[in-house]
Design an enzyme around this catalytic site. Sequence first.
Site, PDB file in Angstrom:
ATOM      1  N   GLU A  70       2.374  -0.790   4.567  1.00  0.00           N
ATOM      2  CA  GLU A  70       2.097   0.587   4.152  1.00  0.00           C
ATOM      3  C   GLU A  70       3.423   1.327   3.958  1.00  0.00           C
ATOM      4  OE1 GLU A  70      -0.587   2.278   3.432  1.00  0.00           O
ATOM      5  OE2 GLU A  70      -2.315   1.265   4.357  1.00  0.00           O
ATOM      6  N   ASP A  89      -3.144   2.537  -5.143  1.00  0.00           N
ATOM      7  CA  ASP A  89      -1.816   2.446  -4.536  1.00  0.00           C
ATOM      8  C   ASP A  89      -1.219   1.045  -4.676  1.00  0.00           C
ATOM      9  OD1 ASP A  89      -4.029   1.903  -2.687  1.00  0.00           O
ATOM     10  OD2 ASP A  89      -2.511   1.603  -1.140  1.00  0.00           O
ATOM     11  N   THR A 115       0.351   5.258   1.739  1.00  0.00           N
ATOM     12  CA  THR A 115      -0.511   5.794   2.793  1.00  0.00           C
ATOM     13  C   THR A 115      -1.406   6.951   2.352  1.00  0.00           C
ATOM     14  OG1 THR A 115       1.214   7.335   3.486  1.00  0.00           O
ATOM     15  CG2 THR A 115       1.153   5.169   4.573  1.00  0.00           C
ATOM     16  N   HIS A 163       0.832  -1.187   0.000  1.00  0.00           N
ATOM     17  CA  HIS A 163       0.000   0.000   0.000  1.00  0.00           C
ATOM     18  C   HIS A 163       0.876   1.250   0.000  1.00  0.00           C
ATOM     19  CE1 HIS A 163      -3.520  -2.324   1.821  1.00  0.00           C
ATOM     20  NE2 HIS A 163      -2.504  -3.070   2.217  1.00  0.00           N
ATOM     21  N   HIS A 165      -2.316  -3.009  -3.606  1.00  0.00           N
ATOM     22  CA  HIS A 165      -3.679  -2.760  -3.141  1.00  0.00           C
ATOM     23  C   HIS A 165      -4.616  -2.567  -4.328  1.00  0.00           C
ATOM     24  CE1 HIS A 165      -6.283  -0.394  -0.004  1.00  0.00           C
ATOM     25  NE2 HIS A 165      -6.731  -1.615  -0.199  1.00  0.00           N
TER      26      HIS A 165
END
Length: 290
Positions: A122, A187, A50, A48, A177
Amino acid sequence: MRTESLLTSLASLISPLLLAACSSVVFIESTNQNDRRDDLDIDHVVLHATSQNFAESIRLLTTQTATPVSSHYLIPADNDPSYNLRRLLLHQFVEERRRAWHAGPGYWAGKTAFNDRSIGIEIVNEFECETTPETDLDELQCVFLPFDEAQIEMTIHLLRAIQQRHPNIGPLDFVAHSDIVTEWRSDPGPLFPWRRLHEAGIGAWYDEATNARYESQFEDRTPDVGELQAALRKLGYRVEPTGEFDQLTRYAVRALQLRFRQSEHSGHPDAETLAILWSLNEKYRDGETR
């Protein structure tokens, strides 16, 4: 909470942890976690970005909010003013054996329940891209930002360690993601270096010679929509075999492009995109037993 007070409270959490953790990983336990399902093994990693700075990412990923979320790991950015440690340190919020809340209603290659079966990472990156399942791609506006070198090196180091702990995670099991939630996630975006990860022994990439062969083949005949949908489904994307180039299919094409055709991610399946898709299926899916 004001940024200054947030950073002060973060510092009070981090400082004793640094002294106790050999200065390599900062562990801040997230309130947003629970047990994994007993019938599923860890077999995927979801990457991912953020869309927030470090301080806000910490707040969102570790505390209870109106829509609580978490991840197993957070990789800070070297140039983030809200990151006040002397060097870049990996942050962990949830132990790998536990279930973090990062993947939402994900789907990939016939599999769901990604919070139960995956490790979520992340990476701090303040890109902007607002989507909902109803957003038309022609109206979607995104601003993607590059990742810094230290982040990529830390990501590669972490993923290699995860591979050693979970050797059943295959090349196509490292997903974006945007791969597993195509309609409303973008992302980590088109500036994330998936090819570099592959060259480091992590994740999937297509073979250039195979890709050139398919590009030449598609100069004479382009696959129809039904064939495109079948190929997307074969690789792993959630599309329906409608025979129409519907929005779900276009979002799946865009997700493929965000990862493998990064200079062009409009969702239009040009010959290069089609060749990449067919090359990936030949390399990783043909002959595969499910």
